[in-house]
Design a protein around this motif. Structure first.
Motif, PDB file in Angstrom:
ATOM      1  N   LEU A  38      47.420  55.670  78.032  1.00 37.09           N
ATOM      2  CA  LEU A  38      48.821  55.317  77.782  1.00 37.09           C
ATOM      3  C   LEU A  38      49.207  55.651  76.347  1.00 37.09           C
ATOM      4  CD1 LEU A  38      49.152  51.913  79.653  1.00 37.09           C
ATOM      5  CD2 LEU A  38      50.195  54.095  80.274  1.00 37.09           C
ATOM      6  N   LEU A  39      48.304  55.398  75.424  1.00 34.90           N
ATOM      7  CA  LEU A  39      48.555  55.717  74.021  1.00 34.90           C
ATOM      8  C   LEU A  39      48.667  57.223  73.814  1.00 34.90           C
ATOM      9  CD1 LEU A  39      48.839  54.530  71.159  1.00 34.90           C
ATOM     10  CD2 LEU A  39      46.370  54.746  70.939  1.00 34.90           C
ATOM     11  N   GLN A  40      47.926  57.996  74.615  1.00 35.98           N
ATOM     12  CA  GLN A  40      47.978  59.453  74.503  1.00 35.98           C
ATOM     13  C   GLN A  40      49.344  60.013  74.872  1.00 35.98           C
ATOM     14  OE1 GLN A  40      44.551  60.715  76.865  1.00 35.98           O
ATOM     15  NE2 GLN A  40      43.904  61.926  75.104  1.00 35.98           N
ATOM     16  N   THR A  41      50.126  59.275  75.639  1.00 38.83           N
ATOM     17  CA  THR A  41      51.470  59.753  75.954  1.00 38.83           C
ATOM     18  C   THR A  41      52.383  59.696  74.734  1.00 38.83           C
ATOM     19  OG1 THR A  41      52.228  57.577  76.702  1.00 38.83           O
ATOM     20  CG2 THR A  41      51.265  59.043  78.367  1.00 38.83           C
ATOM     21  N   GLN A  42      52.038  58.840  73.760  1.00 41.49           N
ATOM     22  CA  GLN A  42      52.854  58.696  72.561  1.00 41.49           C
ATOM     23  C   GLN A  42      52.344  59.536  71.386  1.00 41.49           C
ATOM     24  OE1 GLN A  42      55.682  56.950  72.824  1.00 41.49           O
ATOM     25  NE2 GLN A  42      55.071  56.652  74.960  1.00 41.49           N
ATOM     26  N   ILE A  43      51.040  59.560  71.205  1.00 41.17           N
ATOM     27  CA  ILE A  43      50.443  60.345  70.125  1.00 41.17           C
ATOM     28  C   ILE A  43      49.300  61.183  70.697  1.00 41.17           C
ATOM     29  CG2 ILE A  43      51.049  58.722  68.290  1.00 41.17           C
ATOM     30  CD1 ILE A  43      48.202  57.684  68.335  1.00 41.17           C
ATOM     31  N   ALA A  44      49.040  62.294  70.053  1.00 42.30           N
ATOM     32  CA  ALA A  44      47.979  63.192  70.520  1.00 42.30           C
ATOM     33  C   ALA A  44      46.619  62.651  70.086  1.00 42.30           C
ATOM     34  CB  ALA A  44      48.185  64.585  69.956  1.00 42.30           C
ATOM     35  N   LEU A  45      45.765  62.403  71.057  1.00 44.71           N
ATOM     36  CA  LEU A  45      44.392  61.970  70.788  1.00 44.71           C
ATOM     37  C   LEU A  45      43.433  62.972  71.419  1.00 44.71           C
ATOM     38  CD1 LEU A  45      44.515  58.124  71.509  1.00 44.71           C
ATOM     39  CD2 LEU A  45      44.382  59.229  69.292  1.00 44.71           C
ATOM     40  N   ASN A  46      42.357  63.236  70.739  1.00 44.54           N
ATOM     41  CA  ASN A  46      41.309  64.105  71.237  1.00 44.54           C
ATOM     42  C   ASN A  46      40.667  63.441  72.464  1.00 44.54           C
ATOM     43  OD1 ASN A  46      38.983  65.590  71.623  1.00 44.54           O
ATOM     44  ND2 ASN A  46      38.589  65.811  69.439  1.00 44.54           N
ATOM     45  N   PRO A  47      40.489  64.168  73.577  1.00 45.33           N
ATOM     46  CA  PRO A  47      39.884  63.567  74.773  1.00 45.33           C
ATOM     47  C   PRO A  47      38.463  63.028  74.530  1.00 45.33           C
ATOM     48  CG  PRO A  47      40.826  65.704  75.299  1.00 45.33           C
ATOM     49  CD  PRO A  47      40.933  65.534  73.820  1.00 45.33           C
ATOM     50  N   GLN A  48      37.692  63.699  73.665  1.00 43.70           N
ATOM     51  CA  GLN A  48      36.350  63.208  73.357  1.00 43.70           C
ATOM     52  C   GLN A  48      36.426  61.897  72.586  1.00 43.70           C
ATOM     53  OE1 GLN A  48      37.240  66.448  72.890  1.00 43.70           O
ATOM     54  NE2 GLN A  48      35.948  67.459  74.379  1.00 43.70           N
ATOM     55  N   LEU A  49      37.434  61.746  71.734  1.00 46.15           N
ATOM     56  CA  LEU A  49      37.634  60.493  71.012  1.00 46.15           C
ATOM     57  C   LEU A  49      37.984  59.367  71.969  1.00 46.15           C
ATOM     58  CD1 LEU A  49      37.875  58.982  68.283  1.00 46.15           C
ATOM     59  CD2 LEU A  49      40.294  59.644  68.285  1.00 46.15           C
ATOM     60  N   VAL A  50      38.817  59.665  72.957  1.00 43.48           N
ATOM     61  CA  VAL A  50      39.180  58.664  73.966  1.00 43.48           C
ATOM     62  C   VAL A  50      37.939  58.230  74.739  1.00 43.48           C
ATOM     63  CG1 VAL A  50      40.489  58.303  76.100  1.00 43.48           C
ATOM     64  CG2 VAL A  50      41.572  59.420  74.156  1.00 43.48           C
ATOM     65  N   THR A  51      37.107  59.197  75.126  1.00 43.69           N
ATOM     66  CA  THR A  51      35.870  58.873  75.841  1.00 43.69           C
ATOM     67  C   THR A  51      34.947  58.030  74.966  1.00 43.69           C
ATOM     68  OG1 THR A  51      36.015  60.927  77.109  1.00 43.69           O
ATOM     69  CG2 THR A  51      33.868  59.871  77.007  1.00 43.69           C
ATOM     70  N   LEU A  52      34.779  58.432  73.725  1.00 43.44           N
ATOM     71  CA  LEU A  52      33.913  57.696  72.802  1.00 43.44           C
ATOM     72  C   LEU A  52      34.396  56.263  72.608  1.00 43.44           C
ATOM     73  CD1 LEU A  52      31.564  57.830  70.655  1.00 43.44           C
ATOM     74  CD2 LEU A  52      33.382  58.317  69.014  1.00 43.44           C
ATOM     75  N   LEU A  53      35.677  56.079  72.347  1.00 48.16           N
ATOM     76  CA  LEU A  53      36.211  54.729  72.140  1.00 48.16           C
ATOM     77  C   LEU A  53      36.108  53.881  73.401  1.00 48.16           C
ATOM     78  CD1 LEU A  53      39.355  55.509  69.957  1.00 48.16           C
ATOM     79  CD2 LEU A  53      37.175  54.527  69.212  1.00 48.16           C
ATOM     80  N   SER A  54      36.351  54.485  74.553  1.00 52.65           N
ATOM     81  CA  SER A  54      36.246  53.748  75.817  1.00 52.65           C
ATOM     82  C   SER A  54      34.812  53.288  76.070  1.00 52.65           C
ATOM     83  CB  SER A  54      36.727  54.615  76.978  1.00 52.65           C
ATOM     84  OG  SER A  54      38.062  54.977  76.804  1.00 52.65           O
TER      85      SER A  54
END
Length: 154
Positions: A38-54
Motif C-alpha cells: 500500500l505504501l508503494q502506491t504512494q512512494i517508490a520502494l525497491n521490491p527487495q527492500l519490501v521483501t527484506l522489511l516484511s
C-alpha cells in the motif's frame, strides 16, 4: 530420581514445536507485505527492500512470541529451523501469489510470451530466483538471530 526429571526437562526443551511460530512469522510477513505494498502506491520502494522489511517484521513477531511463551531465547538449531521454515513459507506464499496472477490476470497470449521468454533465456531468470531465495534465507536468519539476541531475557 533427579536424573529422570533432568532428562524429562531436557527432552521437553528439545521437542519445542515451531509450527505455531512459523504461523506467527507468516502472519507478520503477510501484514507487513500488505502495508508496504500500500505504501508503494504512494512512494517508490525497491521490491527487495519490501521483501527484506516484511521478513524482518515476520521474524520479530515469531521470536517475540517464542520468548514470551517459553521465557528463554531460541537455541541455534531452533533458529535454523525457524529460518528455513520462514523461507519456505515466504516462497509458498510467493508461489501462491504467482499462480493466482497466472490464472487470474494473464491471458493465453501473456502466458505464451512468458513461457517463450523463459525458454529462450532461462539463466537470468534462474539466477534471479536463486538470488532472491538466498536473500530471503539470509535476511530471515539474520533477523531471527538479531531479534533473538535483542529480545532474550538475561
Amino acid at each position: 530420581m533427579s536424573r529422570k526429571s533432568a532428562n524429562l526437562s531436557n527432552s521437553k526443551a528439545q521437542s519445542v514445536k515451531l509450527a505455531q511460530y512459523l504461523g506467527f512469522f507468516m502472519v507478520g510477513y503477510i501484514l507487513a507485505s500488505a502495508l508496504l505494498m500500500l505504501l508503494q502506491t504512494q512512494i517508490a520502494l525497491n521490491p527487495q527492500l519490501v521483501t527484506l522489511l516484511s521478513i524482518l517484521v515476520g521474524a520479530f513477531i515469531a521470536v517475540h512470541k517464542f520468548i514470551k511463551h517459553y521465557s528463554r531465547a531460541l537455541h541455534k538449531a531452533e533458529m535454523i529451523r525457524l529460518a528455513i521454515g520462514g523461507t519456505g513459507i515466504v516462497w509458498l506464499l510467493n508461489a501462491l501469489y504467482f499462480f493466482t496472477i497466472w490464472l487470474w490476470l494473464f491471458d493465453e497470449a501473456n502466458r505464451q510470451v512468458f513461457i517463450e521468454m523463459s525458454l529462450q533465456q532461462p539463466l537470468p531468470l534462474l539466477f534471479a530466483l536463486i538470488a532472491i531465495v538466498l536473500l530471503t534465507f539470509v535476511s530471515a536468519g539474520i533477523g531471527i538471530w538479531l531479534f533473538n539476541r535483542l529480545l532474550s531475557l538475561k
